[in-house]
Design an enzyme around this catalytic site. Structure first.
Site, mmCIF file in Angstrom:
data_model
loop_
_atom_site.group_PDB
_atom_site.id
_atom_site.type_symbol
_atom_site.label_atom_id
_atom_site.label_comp_id
_atom_site.label_asym_id
_atom_site.label_seq_id
_atom_site.Cartn_x
_atom_site.Cartn_y
_atom_site.Cartn_z
ATOM 1 N N HIS A 1 -5.377 -2.556 -1.904
ATOM 2 C CA HIS A 1 -4.559 -2.891 -2.533
ATOM 3 C C HIS A 1 -4.973 -4.103 -4.231
ATOM 4 O O HIS A 1 -5.442 -4.698 -4.054
ATOM 5 C CB HIS A 1 -3.358 -4.147 -1.996
ATOM 6 N N GLU B 1 -6.055 1.527 -4.959
ATOM 7 C CA GLU B 1 -4.575 1.006 -5.566
ATOM 8 C C GLU B 1 -4.727 0.750 -6.749
ATOM 9 O O GLU B 1 -5.342 -0.798 -6.540
ATOM 10 C CB GLU B 1 -3.198 0.538 -4.843
ATOM 11 N N HIS C 1 -0.849 -5.650 -13.392
ATOM 12 C CA HIS C 1 0.328 -5.025 -12.734
ATOM 13 C C HIS C 1 1.203 -5.532 -13.297
ATOM 14 O O HIS C 1 2.522 -5.108 -13.547
ATOM 15 C CB HIS C 1 -0.090 -5.580 -10.809
HETATM 16 O O1 G3P Z 1 0.666 0.188 -3.122
HETATM 17 C C1 G3P Z 1 2.523 -0.001 -3.418
HETATM 18 C C2 G3P Z 1 2.416 -1.825 -4.222
HETATM 19 O O2 G3P Z 1 1.318 -1.671 -4.621
HETATM 20 C C3 G3P Z 1 3.997 -1.409 -4.913
HETATM 21 O O3 G3P Z 1 3.827 -2.499 -4.989
HETATM 22 O O4 G3P Z 1 4.174 -5.020 -6.950
HETATM 23 O O5 G3P Z 1 2.135 -4.720 -5.277
HETATM 24 O O6 G3P Z 1 2.507 -2.885 -6.507
HETATM 25 P P1 G3P Z 1 3.592 -4.040 -6.445
HETATM 26 CA CA CA Z 2 1.016 -1.071 -6.891
#
Ligand code: G3P
Ligand code: CA
Length: 248
Positions: free
Chosen positions: A9, A36, A51
């Site tokens: 992530h 991601e 983000h």
């Molecule tokens: O992988 C999904 C996740 O990234 C969604 O939430 O807020 O971390 O972008 P966020």
């Molecule tokens: Ca995300």
């Protein structure tokens, strides 16, 4: 145990400043299946990886990304807030991220704005990475538009929910996702239930919950039969998947 896709992530956010090239490079060293990251546009229509809608939390600057030029954003330090070790790290562009990841790791590009889909797809095509990228978004319109782009990118539907879904809720969510041409359903791990996994698989949709950062929940997601797990703590995730014989 079936193989489970490991997804870092924002790179490896538990160890490095999220959504930076340093974070992606550190994640790549561990050989995950996917990384991601989050995509936004600048005032001068460049695509960058961040983000939040503002630069305040993850850089030494302040202001809205959409009201700043790429040149302004590139002056910011995106690493020091995390650790002096990362001082001078810059906010990456989408192109810099694609160049780093090409041939090394597959990417989930989460579109944080709904109008950037065609620019993102064009960038992916420019790098010849159609097979190495999954497009994700909370915006339904992104999923509906992608099939018209004759690309191999797939859409990932994300929803917020904090209790395991019942059977009827699961069927409803899977039906909605199928109508949006989703091939993967991304969802908060607290919403995952056996019923949801069964309904997703019956519809040919993979299920990849986020964001799972502790061993206990990683194991319970694996036991429920999910296809992938997204974690800030990629190192732990890979260790757990190996321990339970689910590494891919
Ligand atoms: O992988 C999904 C996740 O990234 C969604 O939430 O807020 O971390 O972008 P966020
Ligand atoms: Ca995300």
């Amino acid at each position: 145990m079936d193989k489970i896709c490991s997804i870092g992530h924002r790179g490896i956010a538990a160890e490095a400043p999220e959504n930076t090239l340093a974070s992606f490079a550190r994640a790549i060293e561990l050989s995950p299946d996917m990384i991601e990251c989050d995509v936004r546009h600048t005032k001068d229509d460049n695509l960058i990886i961040m983000h939040d809608p503002t630069v305040d939390r993850t850089t030494d600057g302040s202001g809205c990304v959409a009201k700043m030029t790429l040149e302004e954003i590139k002056t910011l330090d995106a690493g020091s807030w995390r650790s002096p070790q990362y001082a001078g790290e810059r906010v990456p562009t989408l192109d810099e991220t694609l160049a780093l990841c090409k041939g090394r790791v597959r990417l989930i590009l989460e579109l944080k704005e709904e109008e950037i889909d065609s620019s993102v797809v064009q960038a992916v095509r420019n790098f010849g990475m159609e097979d190495g990228v999954v497009i994700a978004s909370f915006y339904d319109k992104v999923g509906l538009r992608l099939p018209n782009l004759s690309t191999r990118l797939v859409f990932k539907r994300l929803v917020w929910r904090y209790l395991p879904l019942t059977e009827s809720e699961s069927v409803q969510l899977v039906d909605e996702s199928a109508a949006l041409n989703a091939s993967i359903l991304g969802i908060n791990y607290q919403a995952v239930s056996g019923a949801l996994v069964r309904a997703s698989h019956a519809a040919g949709i993979k299920i990849m919950p986020w964001t799972v950062d502790d061993r206990e929940n990683m194991v319970s997601m694996a036991e429920l039969g999910v296809d992938g797990i997204t974690s800030n703590n990629l190192r732990l995730l890979l260790e757990v998947l190996k321990d339970i014989g689910a590494e891919s």
